[in-house]
Scaffold this motif. Structure first.
Motif, short mmCIF file in Angstrom:
data_model
loop_
_atom_site.label_atom_id
_atom_site.label_comp_id
_atom_site.label_asym_id
_atom_site.label_seq_id
_atom_site.Cartn_x
_atom_site.Cartn_y
_atom_site.Cartn_z
N PRO A 14 0.84 -1.20 0.00
CA PRO A 14 0.00 0.00 0.00
C PRO A 14 0.87 1.24 0.00
O PRO A 14 2.02 1.22 0.47
CB PRO A 14 -0.77 -0.12 1.32
N PRO A 15 0.38 2.32 -0.58
CA PRO A 15 1.18 3.57 -0.58
C PRO A 15 1.41 4.06 0.85
O PRO A 15 0.58 3.87 1.73
CB PRO A 15 0.30 4.56 -1.37
N ALA A 16 2.58 4.67 1.05
CA ALA A 16 2.89 5.20 2.39
C ALA A 16 1.92 6.31 2.74
O ALA A 16 1.62 7.17 1.90
CB ALA A 16 4.32 5.73 2.40
N PRO A 17 1.38 6.28 3.94
CA PRO A 17 0.44 7.33 4.33
C PRO A 17 1.13 8.68 4.40
O PRO A 17 2.31 8.78 4.72
CB PRO A 17 -0.03 6.88 5.73
N ALA A 18 0.38 9.71 4.01
CA ALA A 18 0.93 11.07 4.05
C ALA A 18 1.27 11.43 5.49
O ALA A 18 0.54 11.08 6.42
CB ALA A 18 -0.08 12.06 3.48
N GLU A 19 2.39 12.12 5.64
CA GLU A 19 2.82 12.51 6.97
C GLU A 19 1.85 13.54 7.55
O GLU A 19 1.55 14.55 6.92
CB GLU A 19 4.23 13.10 6.91
N ARG A 20 1.37 13.29 8.73
CA ARG A 20 0.40 14.19 9.37
C ARG A 20 1.06 14.91 10.54
O ARG A 20 1.86 14.34 11.27
CB ARG A 20 -0.80 13.39 9.88
N LYS A 21 0.69 16.20 10.68
CA LYS A 21 1.21 16.97 11.80
C LYS A 21 0.57 16.47 13.09
O LYS A 21 -0.60 16.09 13.11
CB LYS A 21 0.90 18.45 11.60
N PRO A 22 1.33 16.46 14.17
CA PRO A 22 0.78 15.96 15.43
C PRO A 22 -0.34 16.84 15.99
O PRO A 22 -1.15 16.37 16.76
CB PRO A 22 2.01 15.96 16.36
N PHE A 23 -0.39 18.12 15.57
CA PHE A 23 -1.45 19.01 16.05
C PHE A 23 -1.60 20.18 15.08
O PHE A 23 -0.72 20.44 14.27
CB PHE A 23 -1.14 19.53 17.46
N ARG A 24 -2.73 20.85 15.20
CA ARG A 24 -2.95 22.06 14.42
C ARG A 24 -2.37 23.23 15.20
O ARG A 24 -2.71 23.44 16.35
CB ARG A 24 -4.44 22.27 14.16
N SER A 25 -1.48 23.98 14.57
CA SER A 25 -0.77 25.03 15.27
C SER A 25 -1.48 26.37 15.16
O SER A 25 -2.38 26.55 14.34
CB SER A 25 0.65 25.16 14.72
N LEU A 26 -1.03 27.29 15.99
CA LEU A 26 -1.54 28.65 15.94
C LEU A 26 -1.27 29.26 14.57
O LEU A 26 -2.09 30.01 14.03
CB LEU A 26 -0.87 29.48 17.04
N SER A 27 -0.13 28.94 14.00
CA SER A 27 0.22 29.43 12.67
C SER A 27 -0.77 28.95 11.62
O SER A 27 -1.15 29.70 10.71
CB SER A 27 1.63 28.97 12.30
N ASP A 28 -1.23 27.70 11.75
CA ASP A 28 -2.21 27.17 10.80
C ASP A 28 -3.52 27.95 10.89
O ASP A 28 -4.15 28.26 9.87
CB ASP A 28 -2.49 25.69 11.09
N SER A 261 4.71 38.79 20.93
CA SER A 261 5.84 38.55 20.02
C SER A 261 6.31 37.11 20.09
O SER A 261 6.60 36.48 19.06
CB SER A 261 6.99 39.49 20.37
N CYS A 262 6.39 36.56 21.31
CA CYS A 262 6.79 35.16 21.46
C CYS A 262 5.81 34.24 20.76
O CYS A 262 6.21 33.28 20.09
CB CYS A 262 6.89 34.80 22.94
N MET A 263 4.52 34.54 20.88
CA MET A 263 3.51 33.69 20.23
C MET A 263 3.60 33.81 18.71
O MET A 263 3.33 32.85 17.99
CB MET A 263 2.13 34.08 20.72
N GLY A 264 4.02 34.99 18.23
CA GLY A 264 4.20 35.14 16.80
C GLY A 264 5.40 34.37 16.29
O GLY A 264 5.35 33.69 15.26
N LEU A 265 6.50 34.44 17.02
CA LEU A 265 7.73 33.77 16.59
C LEU A 265 7.64 32.25 16.70
O LEU A 265 8.27 31.52 15.93
CB LEU A 265 8.91 34.28 17.41
N TYR A 266 6.86 31.76 17.68
CA TYR A 266 6.75 30.32 17.91
C TYR A 266 5.35 29.80 17.56
O TYR A 266 4.92 28.78 18.08
CB TYR A 266 7.08 30.00 19.37
N SER A 267 4.67 30.50 16.66
CA SER A 267 3.29 30.13 16.33
C SER A 267 3.18 28.74 15.72
O SER A 267 2.14 28.09 15.85
CB SER A 267 2.69 31.17 15.36
#
Length: 412
Positions: A14-28, A261-267
């Motif tokens: 079977p085709p390799a499953p697409a890599e999924r992010k462990p969580f939805r980030s603030l940046s997303d 600013s920290c939340m922006g840089l590490y979003s």
């Protein structure tokens, strides 16, 4: 070509499953203009008007102070929100620009509209009130220094408010009677603090911290946390070491800006989770009601705003996405309220007067954006906005070519 598994009679791999992010980030959740920051900024600007209406209309202090054990007013709450959002956006802007671009764009965003509102107060509102008070038209310009309209514009032009009023204009309003002094626009004082926060980010940009050592930003934020905590545990200690910290706003507003600013840089590393959003709302309410607003409420409020900006319905995301009227609402609100209180509109009652001032302020904000702010921001990629690299290459090509011509010229 036949795979080995098929040749052996086994089903194909079977085709390799697409890599999924462990969580939805603030940046997303905040990607591009797919967020409701414009809505939140307009709401915060409106809250400032509601807050100022109490003292400006003669209804006493903002009632939120008593609800929060004198920790915060509605207007102060809104200003904290503004600084959190600004910190998030400005840090992201700084991470993608050089020092020349960064400073040029910040000047374009804050100064033209600020200068305009000073001029409106001194050249339009001031003379109208002066004449309505029964004064001679020529007397308005007799004082060209401090206290007069020229001094009002020039002394305040660098964002630091040194002259609050012009002559005794608005002295008869509830605010003027309360303080015994003229004040045209009491909201403008926060802009100097915001500019000082921009300069902190500018230093980070200049030193390359936002691109190569962004961990320094949380470190500086922790330092301001420590200073804020020291003002609670040992009042006066921080100011004895660094006199600038004798101004509490220099500590608190910088702190919330740096948290944003920290939340922006590490979003990309901060999860966007509804459970965290609800928990942050609980912490905000609890800290306001019980204490600890600055220490635990600030980071919770910053997350709550950004979570809310990503979770509000998509149908409101267009508000403020292209036309940002929030700055105009903020800088004109106090001036409009003072002028309409002078006209006696506050006698209509709190709600009718506030609604009327919001409409008038909205019109001023519309004009400010379309006549000045939007046009200024159209210059963000011109001149200094092109960046250091562009002008370095231009100078090298221009002067390098001239030096080659000089070398190639025949010698006498």
């Amino acid at each position: 070509m036949t795979s080995a598994s098929t040749a052996e009679g086994l089903p194909p791999n079977p085709p390799a499953p697409a890599e999924r992010k462990p969580f939805r980030s603030l940046s997303d959740g905040m990607a591009g203009h797919r967020n409701s920051l414009g809505v939140l900024r307009l709401v915060l600007a409106g809250l400032v008007i509601f807050s100022h209406a109490f003292p400006l209309g003669g209804w006493g202090d903002d009632p939120m102070r008593s609800w929060t054990r004198n920790q915060e007013s509605i207007g102060g709450f809104a200003v904290v929100g503004f600084f959190a959002i600004s910190g998030y956006l400005i840090a992201k802007s700084g991470a993608g620009s050089d020092i020349l671009q960064f400073m040029w764009r910040r000047v374009l965003r804050i100064f033209p509209a600020f200068w305009l509102v000073l001029i409106v107060g001194a050249v339009i509102v001031g003379p109208i009130v002066w004449l309505m008070d029964g004064n001679r038209p020529g007397g308005y310009l007799t004082n060209l220094g401090a206290g007069g309209p020229v001094g009002y514009v020039l002394l305040n032009a660098d964002l630091t408010i040194r002259q609050w009023g012009i002559y005794d204009i608005f002295i008869s309003t509830p605010w003027g009677e309360r303080g015994g002094a003229s004040a045209l626009n009491g909201s403008l004082w926060t802009l100097a603090y915001e500019w000082s926060c921009y300069l902190i980010i500018a230093l980070f940009v200049l030193l390359g911290i936002l691109k190569r050592a962004k961990w320094i930003v949380p470190l500086v934020t922790l330092f301001y946390f420590g200073v804020a905590l020291s003002t609670i545990v040992a009042p006066g200690f921080a100011a004895s070491i660094f006199p600038a910290f004798g101004d509490s706003f220099r500590i608190t507003l910088t702190l919330i800006f740096l948290i944003g600013s920290c939340m922006g840089l590490y979003s990309r590393s901060i999860p966007l989770d509804d459970r965290l959003g609800i928990l942050s709302a609980i912490v905000v309410v609890a800290s306001l009601a019980l204490g600890g607003w600055i220490i635990v409420g600030y980071p919770a409020f910053a997350y709550l705003l950004l979570w809310g900006a990503s979770r509000l319905p998509q149908r409101v995301q267009w508000i403020g996405a292209k036309n940002d009227y929030s700055y105009g609402v903020y800088v004109y609100g106090f001036l409009v309220q003072q002028f309409t209180a002078y006209l006696g509109w506050h006698h209509w009652g709190y709600v009718p007067w506030v609604l009327a001032t919001i409409i008038v302020t909205g019109g001023c904000a519309w004009l400010s954006w379309h006549l000045v702010e939007k046009r200024a921001m159209q210059l963000k990629d011109f001149g200094p906005g092109r960046g250091i690299r562009y002008w370095f290459d231009w100078a090298r090509q221009r002067f390098g070519r001239n030096s080659e011509k000089i070398k190639a010229a025949p010698q006498e």
